[in-house]
Design an enzyme around this catalytic site. Sequence first.
Site, PDB file in Angstrom:
ATOM      1  N   GLU A 186       0.621  -1.220   0.065  1.00  0.00           N
ATOM      2  CA  GLU A 186      -0.099  -0.193   0.119  1.00  0.00           C
ATOM      3  C   GLU A 186       0.783   1.663   0.048  1.00  0.00           C
ATOM      4  OE1 GLU A 186      -0.408   2.293   2.330  1.00  0.00           O
ATOM      5  OE2 GLU A 186       0.796   1.012   4.350  1.00  0.00           O
ATOM      6  N   CYS A 204       4.241   4.291   9.050  1.00  0.00           N
ATOM      7  CA  CYS A 204       4.959   3.608   8.469  1.00  0.00           C
ATOM      8  C   CYS A 204       6.944   5.017   8.124  1.00  0.00           C
ATOM      9  CB  CYS A 204       4.420   4.418   6.662  1.00  0.00           C
ATOM     10  SG  CYS A 204       2.756   3.718   6.601  1.00  0.00           S
TER      11      CYS A 204
END
Length: 435
Positions: free
Chosen positions: A151, A263
């Site tokens: 993603e 992230c």
Amino acid sequence: MRIAIIGTGYVGLVSGVCLSDFGHHVTCIDKIEDKIARLNRGEVPIYEPGLDVMIARNVATGRLFFTTDLAQPVAEADVVFLAVGTPSRKSDGHADLTYVYSAAREIASAVKGFTVLVTKSTVPVGTGDELERIIAEANPEADVAVVSNPEFLREGAAIEDFMAPDRVVVGMNDDRARNVMAEVYAPLDAQRHPVIFTARRTAELTKYAANAFLALKLAYINEIADLCEQVGANVQDVSRGMGLDTRIGQKFLNAGPGYGGSCFPKDTLALVKTAQDHNSPIRLIETIVGINETRKRAMARKVERAVGGDLRGKTVGILGLTFKPDTDDIRESPALSIVQALLDKGAHLQAYDPEGMPAARQMMPELDYKSGVDAVAEGADALVIITEWKQFHQLDLDKLKSRMKSPVLIDLRNIYKAEEVRAKGFVYESVGRAG
């Protein structure tokens, strides 16, 4: 197509909802009963602009479902997406794949017929190989093609990123999966939003390589910002002069208090560990991990200098706690380290964030949480802008000055023009802009 999504965290929920909006029949699965109950009541457990409307629309059309039961949706699925968490292991910094492997064993026992298993979770290179081994061990009869489909979602703009992506990367070692994945993403315009097919390990590495490069740009411009302060240059002008070069690009060249979120911190660290394990260390990324950690505490020293060199007993107002605007996510937010450093120096902190305070209260109960900007300014010796929420771009400086004990504004996002703030009678500090 019939799709099952394992995990209703940020990536799983957004991906599942968007896939249902593509027209697929999607079931989102999670073991947390309260979360599934809330979703079935129409309540959204994360803040993402537009997600609540999209969920309601697709539930109403009968394309989107939420359940704690894994067996039936997986048995009926053409494609199963794995979207569970892969946090950094506290022991060594590697990605923790416990949840990924546990879910794979459950999936192996439930699949019927040929199924494509897609890792949407961010996983180290070689994870797909291990998933194949786990599935074969758990169910030798299972006919599963393991695919990597990382993603690239930005919190606060995740729906746009999924529905109109720069690219979709699909890594596979089984050619049967190609047509299936092509059908999953068939609603995308192939010219504007290309689907790139690669080998599986290539796709796994692409995710880490992309995030690490963006983190590198942020760390680099922050280092340039420090130099700007020493030599009398303006980092915003430097960034513009660099970014207009199409080889460089303007994005991720905004100086600030360091990167955070779910992230960049864990992905850069995981890439460092993977590279070390394969005897191919990436020194650049090793360095920026350290730069980013020290930068956050350095921002607290900037606040300390702005109030005269001593924070003990001073009241500091904090504007913004999430790692970026338009999200309620405070994971690895620069605010966490800055706040802790200010507390360590003896400051009293009163804070406000439009969406992040529920999560912040659990992690930082010692802060004095306020209902708005005016309340944060009341009696404050300084205000610190940490997150660039839109409402912080239009502060009523005259009103805030009247409420503050001392008119000091530390703008860690370079929102304001120094001359305009100082004209209002403020002491003003920013990042990478001397004087």
